[in-house]
Scaffold this motif. Structure first.
Motif, PDB file in Angstrom:
ATOM      1  N   ALA A  86       4.123  93.785 -14.611  1.00 24.82           N
ATOM      2  CA  ALA A  86       4.929  92.737 -15.262  1.00 24.82           C
ATOM      3  C   ALA A  86       4.975  91.511 -14.365  1.00 24.82           C
ATOM      4  N   ASP A  87       5.000  90.327 -14.979  1.00 21.67           N
ATOM      5  CA  ASP A  87       5.106  89.093 -14.211  1.00 21.67           C
ATOM      6  C   ASP A  87       5.784  88.017 -15.057  1.00 21.67           C
ATOM      7  N   TYR A  88       6.018  86.873 -14.441  1.00 18.46           N
ATOM      8  CA  TYR A  88       6.690  85.781 -15.153  1.00 18.46           C
ATOM      9  C   TYR A  88       6.075  84.446 -14.751  1.00 18.46           C
ATOM     10  N   ILE A  89       6.238  83.480 -15.610  1.00 20.06           N
ATOM     11  CA  ILE A  89       5.833  82.104 -15.300  1.00 20.06           C
ATOM     12  C   ILE A  89       7.068  81.222 -15.446  1.00 20.06           C
ATOM     13  N   ASP A  90       7.354  80.479 -14.398  1.00 21.21           N
ATOM     14  CA  ASP A  90       8.435  79.490 -14.464  1.00 21.21           C
ATOM     15  C   ASP A  90       8.080  78.329 -13.538  1.00 21.21           C
ATOM     16  N   MET A  91       9.021  77.394 -13.385  1.00 19.74           N
ATOM     17  CA  MET A  91       8.733  76.175 -12.613  1.00 19.74           C
ATOM     18  C   MET A  91       8.545  76.423 -11.119  1.00 19.74           C
ATOM     19  N   THR A  92       8.935  77.625 -10.637  1.00 21.53           N
ATOM     20  CA  THR A  92       8.794  77.897  -9.199  1.00 21.53           C
ATOM     21  C   THR A  92       7.382  78.382  -8.848  1.00 21.53           C
ATOM     22  N   ARG A  93       6.609  78.781  -9.862  1.00 20.33           N
ATOM     23  CA  ARG A  93       5.273  79.304  -9.595  1.00 20.33           C
ATOM     24  C   ARG A  93       4.284  78.170  -9.371  1.00 20.33           C
ATOM     25  N   SER A  94       3.404  78.339  -8.398  1.00 23.78           N
ATOM     26  CA  SER A  94       2.377  77.331  -8.132  1.00 23.78           C
ATOM     27  C   SER A  94       1.303  77.396  -9.220  1.00 23.78           C
ATOM     28  N   LYS A  95       0.491  76.349  -9.308  1.00 25.51           N
ATOM     29  CA  LYS A  95      -0.597  76.325 -10.300  1.00 25.51           C
ATOM     30  C   LYS A  95      -1.552  77.505 -10.054  1.00 25.51           C
ATOM     31  N   GLU A  96      -1.773  77.794  -8.777  1.00 25.46           N
ATOM     32  CA  GLU A  96      -2.649  78.907  -8.401  1.00 25.46           C
ATOM     33  C   GLU A  96      -2.081  80.239  -8.902  1.00 25.46           C
ATOM     34  N   ASP A  97      -0.772  80.425  -8.712  1.00 20.79           N
ATOM     35  CA  ASP A  97      -0.098  81.645  -9.190  1.00 20.79           C
ATOM     36  C   ASP A  97      -0.232  81.781 -10.705  1.00 20.79           C
ATOM     37  N   ILE A  98       0.052  80.668 -11.405  1.00 25.71           N
ATOM     38  CA  ILE A  98       0.013  80.680 -12.875  1.00 25.71           C
ATOM     39  C   ILE A  98      -1.398  81.007 -13.369  1.00 25.71           C
ATOM     40  N   ASP A  99      -2.385  80.409 -12.735  1.00 24.68           N
ATOM     41  CA  ASP A  99      -3.790  80.687 -13.117  1.00 24.68           C
ATOM     42  C   ASP A  99      -4.119  82.174 -12.958  1.00 24.68           C
ATOM     43  N   LYS A 100      -3.644  82.769 -11.857  1.00 26.04           N
ATOM     44  CA  LYS A 100      -3.901  84.196 -11.604  1.00 26.04           C
ATOM     45  C   LYS A 100      -3.217  85.067 -12.657  1.00 26.04           C
ATOM     46  N   ILE A 101      -1.966  84.713 -12.979  1.00 24.87           N
ATOM     47  CA  ILE A 101      -1.199  85.480 -13.972  1.00 24.87           C
ATOM     48  C   ILE A 101      -1.873  85.406 -15.345  1.00 24.87           C
ATOM     49  N   LEU A 102      -2.275  84.199 -15.730  1.00 27.64           N
ATOM     50  CA  LEU A 102      -2.929  84.019 -17.024  1.00 27.64           C
ATOM     51  C   LEU A 102      -4.281  84.742 -17.079  1.00 27.64           C
ATOM     52  N   TYR A 274      26.083  80.840  -8.832  1.00 32.18           N
ATOM     53  CA  TYR A 274      24.836  80.582  -9.568  1.00 32.18           C
ATOM     54  C   TYR A 274      25.076  79.509 -10.625  1.00 32.18           C
ATOM     55  N   HIS A 275      24.284  78.440 -10.545  1.00 37.58           N
ATOM     56  CA  HIS A 275      24.268  77.442 -11.618  1.00 37.58           C
ATOM     57  C   HIS A 275      22.983  76.625 -11.539  1.00 37.58           C
ATOM     58  N   SER A 276      22.732  75.828 -12.551  1.00 33.65           N
ATOM     59  CA  SER A 276      21.431  75.156 -12.705  1.00 33.65           C
ATOM     60  C   SER A 276      21.142  74.113 -11.630  1.00 33.65           C
ATOM     61  N   ARG A 277      22.170  73.599 -10.973  1.00 32.89           N
ATOM     62  CA  ARG A 277      21.939  72.495 -10.027  1.00 32.89           C
ATOM     63  C   ARG A 277      21.727  72.932  -8.581  1.00 32.89           C
ATOM     64  N   ILE A 278      21.762  74.219  -8.335  1.00 31.79           N
ATOM     65  CA  ILE A 278      21.508  74.697  -6.972  1.00 31.79           C
ATOM     66  C   ILE A 278      20.019  74.512  -6.660  1.00 31.79           C
ATOM     67  N   LYS A 279      19.742  73.826  -5.581  1.00 31.50           N
ATOM     68  CA  LYS A 279      18.367  73.556  -5.171  1.00 31.50           C
ATOM     69  C   LYS A 279      18.173  73.994  -3.725  1.00 31.50           C
ATOM     70  N   ARG A 283      16.308  79.087  -3.207  1.00 30.13           N
ATOM     71  CA  ARG A 283      17.676  79.356  -2.721  1.00 30.13           C
ATOM     72  C   ARG A 283      18.518  79.954  -3.854  1.00 30.13           C
ATOM     73  N   LYS A 284      18.391  79.362  -5.041  1.00 30.28           N
ATOM     74  CA  LYS A 284      19.137  79.836  -6.210  1.00 30.28           C
ATOM     75  C   LYS A 284      18.773  81.292  -6.519  1.00 30.28           C
ATOM     76  N   LEU A 288      21.160  84.736  -6.513  1.00 30.00           N
ATOM     77  CA  LEU A 288      21.194  85.653  -7.655  1.00 30.00           C
ATOM     78  C   LEU A 288      20.938  87.084  -7.199  1.00 30.00           C
ATOM     79  N   PHE A 289      19.896  87.281  -6.380  1.00 28.84           N
ATOM     80  CA  PHE A 289      19.543  88.632  -5.950  1.00 28.84           C
ATOM     81  C   PHE A 289      20.590  89.239  -5.016  1.00 28.84           C
ATOM     82  N   ASP A 290      21.335  88.392  -4.296  1.00 24.57           N
ATOM     83  CA  ASP A 290      22.445  88.895  -3.469  1.00 24.57           C
ATOM     84  C   ASP A 290      23.430  89.677  -4.337  1.00 24.57           C
ATOM     85  N   PHE A 291      23.634  89.191  -5.569  1.00 22.81           N
ATOM     86  CA  PHE A 291      24.565  89.851  -6.490  1.00 22.81           C
ATOM     87  C   PHE A 291      23.895  91.017  -7.211  1.00 22.81           C
ATOM     88  N   LEU A 292      22.681  90.789  -7.706  1.00 17.80           N
ATOM     89  CA  LEU A 292      21.982  91.835  -8.460  1.00 17.80           C
ATOM     90  C   LEU A 292      21.771  93.088  -7.615  1.00 17.80           C
TER      91      LEU A 292
END
Length: 424
Positions: A86-102, A274-279, A283-284, A288-292
């Motif tokens: 299983a994998d995911y694509i989001d804005m944190t993934r590099s173009k290289e990562d996305i290409d590999k996943i696809l 956790y919220h959308s503006r944490i950069k 880091r965000k 999240l994983f600290d809680f999960l």
């Protein structure tokens, strides 16, 4: 009704000995390549349904569309922990990562791919999926189509367009705990589903104790009133926080940050946020994983954390501000008591107008984008207001909103307790 051997085998690979009764028919339906809309309670294991079926057809790809990144990270991590591809694509993934996943998806080496609906409008993604063997597309938390599609995430209204562009129509699964009766047809049509089977199970959660708390304060300044509200919050944490986790929802990122700064002092090394503006995004993700993973037991979050997150031991959910919609409220309290132990869900409300000021700012912001969006938000806020000031059993009011009429009261919520006191 029994399950086929390949489904039982997939379920076992995910760490479950046997299915819950309400999971069997949905699994069999999707396995038979029949579209389905699954409506069942928060914590009832909807995720296990589509993961089991997807894994049983692991020679093909299952695409899971999620509304929130927190939800994506949580589910992918769980699948990978069980050795599932299983994998995911989001804005944190590099173009290289996305290409590999696809590339893996196209070559049939990926069983699950998690994305947000916005990804479905990416030309490279569309082209790759047209040359991939797709068994199923899952619209998880599909109430977002009607809840968000007409306001700030119109990508939800174009999922059907993506499905139309595929060479072969996959099985389509839509699931949620909060699909209102009048939105069923909209969801079906929007996803271009083919005569879907509607599978509805009991939405009642008997282990959740629902409470409403009036935190109106006669102090003159907002700062003093917030101080009063925070004291009430700390009392609740001290009373109900035993060996499990605590989840606190606030309406704005400013409130989340303020609460975090105060509670981190009172409960050192136990608080995260956790919220959308944490950069940056990395880091965000760590917060999240600290809680999960249970490193920190108290999470303060906006609705960016509200759906599908599966932390089994949440024993207290507090709404520091009144939620913006009944759907948000139901989803958020649904994080509690997933280990089937008793859990408390406390909703703060005030008559000072402090929460109303936040709501009005949302309406004002929406009005700039679209008068229709502002009207939708206003209507949802009215439903929350009616719920807060209703004398009915809180559980019954929630079930009524979800289209399940219930006569038997919970006997434990604030409204039921009040009626019991008044009858003495």
């Amino acid at each position: 009704m029994d399950m086929k051997r390949h489904l039982k085998s997939a379920l076992k690979a995910l760490g479950f000995d046997k299915p819950r009764k309400a999971q069997i028919m949905p699994m069999n339906t999707l396995d038979a390549e029949q579209d389905a809309i699954i409506i069942s309670a928060t914590g009832s294991g909807k995720q296990v349904i589509y993961e089991t079926v997807g894994l049983a057809h692991s020679d093909k790809l299952t695409i899971v569309i999620e509304p929130l990144l927190a939800l994506i990270y949580n589910q992918v991590q769980t699948l990978q922990d069980h050795g599932v591809s299983a994998d995911y694509i989001d804005m944190t993934r590099s173009k290289e990562d996305i290409d590999k996943i696809l590339h893996r998806a196209r070559k049939g080496k990926l069983t699950f791919l998690y994305i947000t609906p916005e990804r479905l409008r990416n030309h490279v993604f569309i082209e790759t999926m047209q040359h991939s063997d797709i068994f199923m597309i899952v619209a998880d938390e599909c109430h977002c189509i009607t809840e968000w599609g007409y306001t700030f995430r119109d990508a939800y209204l174009h999922i059907g367009d993506f499905i139309n562009e595929l060479k072969h129509k996959p099985v389509i699964c839509a699931c949620s705990a909060t699909i209102s009766a009048d939105s069923l047809n909209i969801i079906r049509d929007s996803l271009h589903m083919d005569k879907p089977v509607i599978l509805r199970s009991d939405l009642r959660r008997d282990n959740l104790i629902l409470l409403k708390k009036d935190v109106t304060c006669n102090k003159k300044t907002l700062e003093e009133r917030l101080e009063f509200r925070i004291k009430k919050l700390c009392k609740l944490i001290d009373k109900y926080h035993k060996d499990g986790s605590v989840l606190i929802f606030a309406q704005t990122t400013t409130y989340v940050d303020a609460l975090y700064n105060i509670l981190a002092e009172k409960y050192p090394d136990d608080v995260t946020r956790y919220h959308s503006r944490i950069k940056p995004e990395r880091r965000k993700k760590q917060l999240l994983f600290d809680f999960l993973q249970g490193t920190r037991k108290i999470m303060i979050a906006t609705s960016a954390f509200s759906m599908g997150i599966d932390v089994s031991d949440i024993e207290l959910v507090v709404h520091f501000n009144a939620p913006i919609s009944m759907t948000d409220y139901i989803q958020q309290i649904g994080r509690a008591g997933r280990d089937e132990r008793k859990a408390h869900c406390v909703l703060f409300y005030d008559q000072n107008g402090d929460d109303d000021a936040i709501s009005n700012s949302f309406i004002k912001k929406a009005k700039k984008q679209s008068p229709k969006a502002a009207k939708t938000i206003k209507s949802k806020l009215n439903q929350v207001h009616n719920f807060i000031y209703s004398d009915n059993c809180m559980v019954n009011d929630i079930l009524e909103y979800q289209g399940q009429h219930e006569v038997k009261t919970c006997k434990r919520c604030t409204a039921c307790a009040q009626k019991r006191r008044n009858s003495k």
